[in-house]
Write an enzyme that holds these catalytic residues in place. Structure first.
Site, PDB file in Angstrom:
ATOM      1  N   ASP A 156       0.837  -1.202   0.000  1.00  0.00           N
ATOM      2  CA  ASP A 156       0.000   0.000   0.000  1.00  0.00           C
ATOM      3  C   ASP A 156       0.874   1.256   0.000  1.00  0.00           C
ATOM      4  O   ASP A 156       2.109   1.173   0.116  1.00  0.00           O
ATOM      5  CB  ASP A 156      -0.908  -0.053   1.254  1.00  0.00           C
ATOM      6  CG  ASP A 156      -2.315   0.442   0.971  1.00  0.00           C
ATOM      7  OD1 ASP A 156      -2.478   1.273   0.059  1.00  0.00           O
ATOM      8  OD2 ASP A 156      -3.247   0.011   1.686  1.00  0.00           O
ATOM      9  N   ASP A 214     -10.475   2.981  -3.181  1.00  0.00           N
ATOM     10  CA  ASP A 214     -11.164   1.781  -2.678  1.00  0.00           C
ATOM     11  C   ASP A 214     -12.607   1.703  -3.181  1.00  0.00           C
ATOM     12  O   ASP A 214     -13.328   2.699  -3.196  1.00  0.00           O
ATOM     13  CB  ASP A 214     -11.221   1.807  -1.142  1.00  0.00           C
ATOM     14  CG  ASP A 214      -9.844   1.640  -0.524  1.00  0.00           C
ATOM     15  OD1 ASP A 214      -8.837   1.717  -1.256  1.00  0.00           O
ATOM     16  OD2 ASP A 214      -9.785   1.437   0.694  1.00  0.00           O
TER      17      ASP A 214
HETATM   18  C1  GLA Z   1      -6.105   1.135   1.709  1.00  0.00           C
HETATM   19  C2  GLA Z   1      -6.263   0.113   0.589  1.00  0.00           C
HETATM   20  C3  GLA Z   1      -7.331  -0.884   0.982  1.00  0.00           C
HETATM   21  C4  GLA Z   1      -6.972  -1.568   2.286  1.00  0.00           C
HETATM   22  C5  GLA Z   1      -6.760  -0.515   3.369  1.00  0.00           C
HETATM   23  C6  GLA Z   1      -6.185  -1.127   4.645  1.00  0.00           C
HETATM   24  O1  GLA Z   1      -7.241   1.924   1.831  1.00  0.00           O
HETATM   25  O2  GLA Z   1      -6.580   0.759  -0.601  1.00  0.00           O
HETATM   26  O3  GLA Z   1      -7.506  -1.838  -0.050  1.00  0.00           O
HETATM   27  O4  GLA Z   1      -5.808  -2.328   2.103  1.00  0.00           O
HETATM   28  O5  GLA Z   1      -5.848   0.487   2.951  1.00  0.00           O
HETATM   29  O6  GLA Z   1      -5.954  -0.178   5.631  1.00  0.00           O
END
Ligand code: GLA
Length: 410
Positions: A156, A214
């Protein structure tokens, strides 16, 4: 010597990326990591920070027994919040309360069920959830993951600098470390499409890269800050040229079967989830897009309708087709869109989507309106039974937000 300005530095990086991408694409063979889009389960949207080793083992058991592993779902990915910290030698360790048996034992368990284990980290000192990330410890962490038997890393980008130059170098650092770790580990780049990763993620060593923020568990959010299924789908248009064996656009995790039960995907209950028809369309579209298929719902209590959809062999075959083409829009009129995905052996998949809030009945002249003229002999309506003789037309009735998928063969 004159200092290179920022624009020249960016141009050089892009050229290097292009060169390395072409090289990687040329080297990619059927044996490459992620020769087809990865499939599996990810802990994020349903469990978030409440993930522990018991849930993961129960999920592995469920996948091995319920037909998902047999259908191709072979990764179990632990998302954020597993980390406990670093020990005196800076080695990562998992949260001792939720992972008392440790990661090696968990990987052994998952492997014994015929599955592979994925894990999560971040290209900064802290992850999105605020636990320890890998920045500055890339080699050590990659070696630790390999030693534990990890097969997949989602990396990430929270708490890291915005610019593409830094993002590329941080991702490449981990990509190189994974390559040197002594274990094949699929590398999933997650910077949410903000720095056009489709241009450089392969060069950083990635096999898949997120293309959007997301996903939320809603058909269409109508909110510029929240991406529902339709907002994400729209953002894939034009990215098809970057996908292929060993490198995939990742339009995020599948919302299928969540029915509003995740907290960030439902935005703390604001979205009640998609309905069953919308989940079916979501899954069909992701298969058309050659997307990684990462399920998020609780597999220990999966609804029969969700399981039947997720294990639909015909849809999975379209997603996993060896040619590795990402489907794209070939027709748009009013609320109707048609996608085409070229398949191996000269076959093609077509998907008709009704975005409107009204049902529609359609008759589409495939060569005339879609420009697809190959002399196909048979057509199979994936949701409608056996293949029949192809006469150049598709006739269908579509419910609100419904899709039909067809496979045309010679
Ligand atoms: C980000 C990513 C998600 C998830 C969260 C976890 O938002 O895009 O897919 O992994 O972090 O904290």
């Amino acid at each position: 010597m004159r200092r290179m300005n920022k624009t020249s530095a960016k141009k050089i990086i892009l050229l290097l990326c292009l060169f390395s991408t072409l090289q990687t694409m040329a080297q990619d063979t059927g044996n490459a990591l992620a020769a087809t889009p990865p499939m599996g389960w990810n802990s994020w949207n349903f469990f978030e920070e409440k993930i522990d080793e018991t849930i993961l083992k129960q999920t592995a058991d469920a996948m091995a027994q319920n037909g998902m592993l047999a259908a191709g779902y072979n990764y179990i990915v632990i998302d954020d919040h597993w980390v406990g910290g670093r020990d005196r030698k800076n080695k990562l360790f998992p949260d001792p309360v939720r992972f008392p048996g440790g990661m090696r034992a968990l990987a052994d368990y998952v492997h014994s069920r015929g599955l592979k284990l994925g894990i999560y980290s971040d290209a900064a000192t802290l992850t999105c959830g605020g636990v320890t990330g890998s920045y500055g410890f890339e080699e050590l962490d990659a070696k630790t993951f390999a030693e534990w038997g990890i097969d997949y890393l989602k990396y990430d980008y929270c708490n890291a600098p915005d610019d593409v130059t830094t993002a590329f170098s941080r991702y490449k650092k981990m990509g190189d470390a994974l390559k040197n770790s002594g274990r094949p580990i699929v590398y999933s780049i997650c910077e949410w499409g903000q720095r056009k990763p489709w241009l450089w993620a392969r060069a950083a060593g990635g096999q898949l890269w997120r293309t959007t923020w997301d996903s939320r568990d809603v058909w269409q959010s109508h909110d510029k800050d929240l991406t529902g299924v339709m907002e994400i789908f729209d953002q894939q248009d034009g990215l098809q040229q970057y996908a292929g064996p060993g490198g995939w656009n990742d339009p995020d995790l599948l919302m299928v079967g969540l029915y509003g039960k995740g907290s960030s995907s439902s935005v703390d209950g604001r979205f009640k989830g998609c309905n069953t028809t919308e989940y079916r369309s979501h899954f069909a579209l992701w298969c058309m897009l050659a997307a990684p298929l990462m399920v998020n719902s609780d597999l220990r209590n999966i609804e029969p309708v969700t399981l039947a959809l997720l294990t639909n062999r015909d849809l999975i075959a379209i997603d996993q087709d060896g040619l590795g083409r990402q489907g794209h829009i070939v027709y748009k009129k009013d609320s109707i869109e048609v996608l085409a995905k070229e398949l191996d052996k000269g076959e093609i998949a077509l998907c008709v989507l009704n975005r409107s809030a009204q049902p529609v009945t359609l008759s589409i002249d495939v060569p005339g309106q879609l420009g697809i003229r190959a002399p196909f002999g048979r057509i199979k309506d994936i949701f409608g039974g056996a293949a029949t003789k192809y006469n150049g037309r598709i006739k269908c009735s579509l419910d609100v937000h419904d899709t039909r998928v067809y496979r045309l063969s010679l």
